[in-house]
Scaffold this motif. Structure first.
Motif, mmCIF file in Angstrom:
data_model
loop_
_atom_site.group_PDB
_atom_site.id
_atom_site.type_symbol
_atom_site.label_atom_id
_atom_site.label_comp_id
_atom_site.label_asym_id
_atom_site.label_seq_id
_atom_site.Cartn_x
_atom_site.Cartn_y
_atom_site.Cartn_z
ATOM 1 N N GLU A 250 33.053 16.927 87.134
ATOM 2 C CA GLU A 250 32.631 16.714 85.747
ATOM 3 C C GLU A 250 32.781 15.217 85.433
ATOM 4 N N ALA B 210 38.318 16.339 77.027
ATOM 5 C CA ALA B 210 39.527 16.235 77.850
ATOM 6 C C ALA B 210 40.664 15.496 77.149
ATOM 7 N N LEU C 247 39.358 18.347 82.659
ATOM 8 C CA LEU C 247 38.000 18.323 83.200
ATOM 9 C C LEU C 247 37.975 19.057 84.535
ATOM 10 N N GLN D 83 37.284 10.944 80.437
ATOM 11 C CA GLN D 83 38.345 11.852 79.967
ATOM 12 C C GLN D 83 39.220 11.211 78.895
ATOM 13 N N ARG E 163 37.905 11.309 85.601
ATOM 14 C CA ARG E 163 38.890 12.262 86.134
ATOM 15 C C ARG E 163 39.493 11.803 87.461
#
Ligand code: FE2
Length: 310
Positions: free
Chosen positions: A138, A50, A134, A142, A207
């Protein structure tokens, strides 16, 4: 527009060394959720799909655990050169003069020691990696969020990062911890008064709240109970779950760290005695008994004032 020299754009990576290298690689890949992007003999570079940053954590094998370096990004090779001039002017100990970097992603950078003897790398023109957003659920990091360092003189170390590297104060926690930014993110560095010069913790951004909780749960399922958290700090407004890695480094999952308007932001002083300062949610438990003694280490890190072997 201020004419102040502000060469640092963001945090790139942290390098650690550990004796149990295989265990470290397994932990950071399979439990913490990072992706090995390059490997050499005795060193693994971890990134995340990410983030365009080539790698965010470097794990190296050594006889002793140590902090190898903290790496920040500069805007341009010119800024790296200007920084070198500034370091020379102020008689700061340079480890490596500005030059091409041979680490993954290449670039142009230099290394020097901060006033506590920590090795700092500043680089520009590092190649970016392709990256993606992402997906929901998930629960892997990131990006690298921030690093917190301990020092025996918080005011001197803060002044160095302000004067030499152009960091700005975002907030104080009491009179012992300051949160420093290089851009709108509330902090990429925090500096804490402590009995030693040492690493306090490394924080990885998730995220969102759901992914941060899922990551926290994955750690618990692997037998790593949070030292402190899940909770939500006052300063920076970010969530936190702190853990120990298998080598007693404190690592954090966080998300929703505050983005500030740099034109209008005024630093404030958070009262450490207020429950909301430590944890707005009140879910994290007490930090004083377990967390504080571990964070505020009594011994200096190994490797201060010593160049990293790579
Ligand atoms: Fe943190």
């Amino acid at each position: 527009m201020s004419l102040a020299f502000r060469p640092i754009t963001h945090l790139r990576h942290v390098g650690i060394a550990v004796p149990s290298y295989r265990q470290a690689v397994d932990f950071y890949q399979n439990v913490w959720g990072l992706t090995p992007v390059a490997q050499d003999s005795g060193v693994t570079f971890f990134g995340t799909p990410a983030d365009p940053e080539h790698y965010i954590l470097r794990v190296r094998e050594d006889r002793q655990k140590r902090l190898d370096l903290i790496a920040f990004a500069a805007d341009s090779p010119t800024d790296v050169d200007l920084l070198a001039e500034r370091l020379i002017d102020r008689q700061i100990k340079i480890d490596r003069d500005p030059d091409k970097l041979s680490t993954p992603g290449g670039g142009y950078g230099l290394r020097f020691f901060d006033p506590d003897g920590r090795l700092i790398e500043v680089s520009a023109d590092v190649e970016l990696r392709p990256y993606r957003q992402l997906e929901a659920k998930e629960s892997i990091p990131q990006k690298l969020s921030h690093v917190v360092i301990n020092t025996t003189n918080v005011h001197a170390t803060k002044a160095f990062y302000e004067d030499v590297l152009g960091f700005r104060l975002s907030d104080w926690l009491g009179d012992f911890m300051c949160f420093m930014r290089s851009g709108p993110q509330h902090h990429i560095l925090a500096i804490s008064q402590a009995p030693s010069h040492s690493l306090n913790h490394i924080s990885f951004e998730m995220r969102g709240i759901d992914e941060y909780m899922r990551g926290t749960g994955r750690m618990i399922r692997h037998g790593h109970r949070p030292l402190w958290g899940p909770g939500r700090h006052g300063a920076g407004d970010n969530t936190f779950s702190y853990f120990l890695d298998p080598f007693d480094n404190i690592i954090e999952y966080t998300t929703e760290l505050e983005i500030v308007d740099e034109d209008t932001w005024e630093p404030s002083v958070y009262d450490p005695a207020s429950p909301d300062t430590q944890d707005q949610w009140g879910t994290g438990g007490a930090m004083t008994e377990v967390m504080l003694p571990i964070m505020l280490k009594t011994r200096d890190d190994v490797g201060l004032w010593t160049p990293s072997p790579m």
